[in-house]
Structures are given as C-alpha cells and as structure tokens.
Scaffold this motif. Structure first.
Motif, PDB file in Angstrom:
ATOM      1  N   HIS A   1      35.600  42.956  40.882  1.00  0.00           N
ATOM      2  CA  HIS A   1      34.585  43.452  41.818  1.00  0.00           C
ATOM      3  C   HIS A   1      33.356  43.969  41.070  1.00  0.00           C
ATOM      4  O   HIS A   1      32.225  43.747  41.497  1.00  0.00           O
TER       5      HIS A   1
ATOM      6  N   LYS B   1      44.625  47.695  41.392  1.00  0.00           N
ATOM      7  CA  LYS B   1      44.824  46.976  40.142  1.00  0.00           C
ATOM      8  C   LYS B   1      43.523  46.974  39.355  1.00  0.00           C
ATOM      9  O   LYS B   1      42.464  46.664  39.895  1.00  0.00           O
TER      10      LYS B   1
ATOM     11  N   HIS C   1      41.439  43.864  39.544  1.00  0.00           N
ATOM     12  CA  HIS C   1      40.597  43.700  40.739  1.00  0.00           C
ATOM     13  C   HIS C   1      39.334  44.546  40.655  1.00  0.00           C
ATOM     14  O   HIS C   1      38.266  44.117  41.108  1.00  0.00           O
TER      15      HIS C   1
ATOM     16  N   ARG D   1      34.362  46.102  47.330  1.00  0.00           N
ATOM     17  CA  ARG D   1      34.213  44.651  47.360  1.00  0.00           C
ATOM     18  C   ARG D   1      32.745  44.215  47.501  1.00  0.00           C
ATOM     19  O   ARG D   1      32.346  43.183  46.976  1.00  0.00           O
TER      20      ARG D   1
END
Length: 158
Positions: free
Chosen positions: A96, A89, A92, A58
């Motif tokens: 990121h 996923k 995601h 992240r």
C-alpha cells in the motif's frame, strides 16, 4: 504512596464519556457487568473503525507530503489497526505504501515490487528517504548545446 504526587489527576468526564457510561449502565448491575457493556460498545465500533482505516490505508497517496510524513502516516494507520485487534501484514503495508508514492519514485517502486522477498517497511522507508534526499540534492546538468539535425543533414547533403 511514595511518588504519587507526580500522577496526573483524572480527566473530568465529558459529554461523550457521560453518554457512554449512561448507555452501558444496567439497573442493579455490578461494576463488572457495566464494564463488560462498555467493552461491547467499543468492540461494535471497532469493525466500523477497521473498515475506515483499511480503506484509508489502501487509498492513501503521497500528494505533497514528504517521504517522512507519508511513511509516518502509513505507520500510524497500521498501528491503529493493530491497536483495535486487526492483524496487519507488513507485506500489505509495504504494498500500500509504495502504491501511493508519487511518480518521481517509480524507479525504487519498480525495484521493490520485483524484489523477493519484499523488503520490510523500515527498509522501504529508508530507501525512499535516501532517494528523496538524492532527488533534492541532484544538480541540474548545465544546458547542453542543442543540435539541429536538420542543419547537419542539409550541410552533408549539399
């Protein structure tokens, strides 16, 4: 067995390895029970590892890395999460990845964020490899003559 001569010999136990076996050992336990204890120890560590890896994914930024190195680092983190049983996923991972890119990729990042559906990780990596190459090979335009608007306006107004 034929071909066994090419097998790598087992790694000698380290202190950490010996400590793990000692902590998993139960008096009069079967090998199966000890193995289950070792598995439980690893599973307990997986949650902490998953939190650490998800946070790294992240907050990772490109910094001075090349696109190749940056996307490989992203992929490695996602693969490690998958390896410890976390569902990751692709959408995601892409979000990121583009969020951590440097400002020189704002054009492609904008395109990706508004594209429906979001491109795959491999497509995004490929786009940015091509963009990085383009940015590295783009020639600087020759210096243009500076136009002094004050001089032009003064000459027209006189």
């Amino acid at each position: 067995m034929a071909g066994d001569e090419h097998l790598t010999p087992p790694t000698p136990p380290t202190k950490a390895y010996a400590s793990l076996i000692t902590s998993a050992h139960i008096v009069n336990a079967t090998a199966h029970k000890i193995w289950l204890n070792i598995e439980a120890i690893f599973r307990q560590n997986n949650d902490a590892t998953a939190i650490q890896l998800e946070n790294e994914l992240r907050t990772l930024t490109m910094g001075e890395l090349s696109i190749h190195d940056y996307f490989n680092k992203i992929k490695k983190i996602a693969d490690l999460l998958e390896g410890i049983g976390e569902k990751v996923k692709e959408k995601h991972v892409v979000i990121h990845a583009v969020s951590g890119l440097s400002n020189k990729f704002d054009t492609t990042v904008g395109f990706i964020r508004h594209n429906k559906p979001i491109p795959s990780f491999d497509e995004v990596r490929s786009m940015h490899l091509a963009e990085e190459l383009r940015l590295c090979t783009t020639r600087t335009p020759p210096p243009s003559q500076t136009i002094n608007l004050d001089k032009i306006m003064a000459s027209k107004c006189s």
